[in-house]
Design a protein around this motif. Structure first.
Motif, short mmCIF file in Angstrom:
data_model
loop_
_atom_site.label_atom_id
_atom_site.label_comp_id
_atom_site.label_asym_id
_atom_site.label_seq_id
_atom_site.Cartn_x
_atom_site.Cartn_y
_atom_site.Cartn_z
N ALA A 1 -4.13 -0.84 -3.69
CA ALA A 1 -5.12 -0.14 -2.88
C ALA A 1 -5.36 -0.79 -1.53
O ALA A 1 -6.37 -0.51 -0.89
N ARG A 2 -4.48 -1.62 -1.06
CA ARG A 2 -4.67 -2.28 0.24
C ARG A 2 -4.54 -1.28 1.38
O ARG A 2 -3.93 -0.22 1.25
N ASP A 3 -5.09 -1.65 2.53
CA ASP A 3 -5.04 -0.79 3.71
C ASP A 3 -3.94 -1.20 4.69
O ASP A 3 -3.46 -0.38 5.47
N GLY A 4 -3.56 -2.47 4.70
CA GLY A 4 -2.58 -2.94 5.66
C GLY A 4 -1.16 -2.54 5.31
O GLY A 4 -0.88 -1.99 4.24
N LYS A 5 -0.24 -2.86 6.23
CA LYS A 5 1.17 -2.53 6.04
C LYS A 5 2.00 -3.72 5.58
O LYS A 5 3.22 -3.61 5.48
N ALA B 1 0.84 -1.20 0.00
CA ALA B 1 0.00 0.00 0.00
C ALA B 1 0.87 1.25 0.00
O ALA B 1 2.03 1.21 0.44
#
Length: 230
Positions: free
Chosen positions: A187-191, A163
């Motif tokens: 477009a991911r939210d995690g790290k 992301a």
């Protein structure tokens, strides 16, 4: 006797012939002097006017040179000059070329979760790579075959996918373990970060070389001396 001979005069004073003598006016030297002086004065005025026009049109560039000489340019706002930002790997957004933000240490391998995916036709490659990364301190997430959009389509060594908020620091830390990997954001939210192994992948970088690269990455580059802005 000629008509030109005055009455009562003759002999050697007699004027003969039928042509009148031509009388020419003497040259006026003063007029010539004034004419020459006027020409020189006119040429001087034309030259002076030309210099004034050139000075008007070139006034901005002269002003810029003077301000640059006295340091009254971009440095007045407290910014580093573009050349110095390029040397330090800093962009306008304040991101460093090696870690995250300027002055921020890169994350440790134990702070990075890596999902390992195999995009090649070689079986067991993702599992073996994940085990080795775990030995080197990385957290391992998912392990398996690459998603359809990447499966058998990665020609490079690999792709590091994460992301935008994951930061370039995590990319660089994981990048010390293999050479020639590309980075890409989704477009991911995690790290967490995906390591998608490509066709050119042979093996991870040797443990010693990877540790040296991590040590160099953790040390901030010294500030360049001789900066024009003070």
């Amino acid at each position: 006797m000629s008509m030109l001979t005055p009455p009562g005069m003759g002999g050697k004073y007699r004027i003969t012939g039928d042509r009148y003598p031509r009388m020419s006016r003497p040259r006026n030297r003063r007029r010539l002097v004034f004419t020459a002086f006027g020409s020189v004065l006119a040429l001087g005025l034309v030259g002076w006017g030309t210099l004034q026009l050139i000075d008007v049109f070139s006034g901005d560039s002269r002003d810029q040179k003077v301000r640059a000489a006295h340091g009254t340019g971009e440095c007045e706002r407290g910014d580093k000059p573009p050349a110095e930002n390029a040397k330090s790997g800093r962009s306008d957004s304040g991101q460093s070329g090696q870690g995250g933000r300027t002055g921020e240490k890169p994350p440790k391998p134990s702070q990075i979760t890596v999902n390992v995916y195999n995009a090649t036709t070689r079986s067991g490659l993702a599992k073996d790579t994940a085990k080795e990364l775990e030995k080197r301190g990385f957290k391992i997430g998912k392990v398996g075959n690459a998603p359809t959009q990447y499966d058998k389509k990665v020609k490079a060594t690999g792709i590091l996918l994460g992301a935008p908020g994951a930061g370039h620091g995590a990319f660089n830390v994981l990048g010390t373990q293999l050479t020639g990997a590309q980075t890409k954001n989704d477009a991911r939210d995690g790290k967490d970060i995906d390591l998608i192994i490509g066709n050119r992948f042979k093996d991870l970088v040797g443990q010693k070389d990877a540790d040296k690269a991590l040590a160099a990455l953790a040390k901030p580059s010294p500030a360049p001396s001789g900066s024009p802005c003070r």
